[in-house]
Design an enzyme around this catalytic site. Sequence first.
Site, short mmCIF file in Angstrom:
data_model
loop_
_atom_site.label_atom_id
_atom_site.label_comp_id
_atom_site.label_asym_id
_atom_site.label_seq_id
_atom_site.Cartn_x
_atom_site.Cartn_y
_atom_site.Cartn_z
CE LYS A 237 -3.85 -1.91 2.75
NZ LYS A 237 -4.97 -1.64 1.84
NE ARG A 311 -11.13 -9.76 -2.05
CZ ARG A 311 -11.40 -8.78 -2.90
NH1 ARG A 311 -11.72 -9.08 -4.16
NH2 ARG A 311 -11.36 -7.52 -2.53
#
Length: 457
Positions: A237, A311
């Site tokens: 990130k 996920r």
Amino acid sequence: MSVQLKKPAASAIPVRVVDRAGLAARLDAAPAATRRWLEATGFSAAPDSHVLVPAADGAIAEVWAGVRAADHPWALAALPRALPEGRYRLSPDGLELPAEVAAMSWELGAYRFDLYKPAARAPATLQLPKSAAAQRGLLLAAAIASVRDLVNTPAEHMGPAELAEAVKLVAEQHGAEFRQTVGDALLKAGFPAIHAVGRAATRAPRLIELHWGDPKHPQLTLVGKGVCFDTGGLDIKSPDGMRQMKKDMGGAANALGLAQLVMALGLPVRLTLLIPAVENAIAGNAYRPGDVIRTRSGLHVEIGNTDAEGRVILCDALACAAEAQPDLLIDLATLTGAARVALGAQLPALFCRDTATARELVDLGLALHDPLWHMPLWRDYHGGIESEIADIVNTGRGPQAGAINAALFLEDFVPPALPWLHVDLYAWNDTARPGRPAGGEAQTLRTLLAWLERRYR
């Protein structure tokens, strides 16, 4: 606690609660000196406003406090930190607030995360007659505060092991069974996806479990995303994107808060809480873009981006949950920035196969001022998460419909006949409002609890 459940002392300062619609009548009935004072100060009963009314000796005779409505869940939240320290009670000459609302809103109005920086002053204290409704309000406030504390705690002090300790403490408080599967034991136990995401961190990944209730009751399973810090992995990130990633375990915190309330209120269910807890770190053994992981369910997942890790860990937990064939499965996760782009910080996204259930939850959330918003499990988009070399890929083909793509990914691990709710939430307040300071937040907790009570009571 800033709320005392006891007979209010006569010396406690009365708080007269009023709304705009009833202000004129209240003023007409008030003593002339009070009426002139309120008119001079410009008090209009605006929500979250208040005026201190002086006595002849200069002491505070009473407080007039404006609210949106008597049953608004944050009715008194602006007062505990704004009023002078001391004891207060609700005046019978004002609007009658439900005891649950009064207790919860005052207690959460006093909330501060003070682990590292003590509050500058103590909040004002409200004395309320003891009742079941007031006790329920304090239970709600305690669960919400615990969620906030978990999310607000920096990752240095809230890693997978510390999150497990928080679950263990709640389990001990309610006589629940606690267990965890840690590190390489995840591979032997059949949780390869959780292990893959968390293996690069110095703090071992784990699956945290809590089990409670009568085996004869319907099985309710809660799953919470527990990414205790998310660097993005090898798809790292940006600094701005990483700044608040201590909150990426907000789904786990909210799931634990909901489990805490289910047990405290004694819902007739057999409760299971599953939290896959990891730190998505960067090291030589980090999982990579392009890797293919065989998950617990047997499906192979291609890794399109290591920053879509939530996920990946949830798919193992959902597959495990489905094996018990629960009556209901709910997962909560700070899953996608796409949900925030679509709905903003205050509206968690709800994905549900049954439209009637989704509409019921949306209506209930609006009524309780604890909202969530229905978004579609649009099957025509499933092709966007299908891989050329594996069953599915953990990212879509483009930036569109990101929250839907993530929900469709999770749906592949939940059997079609199993009732399932997926909540993609933010777990954070960017700005402060009365009773809701900037920082970690419980979202959909009260709505899901009320809906579960409808379903199981």
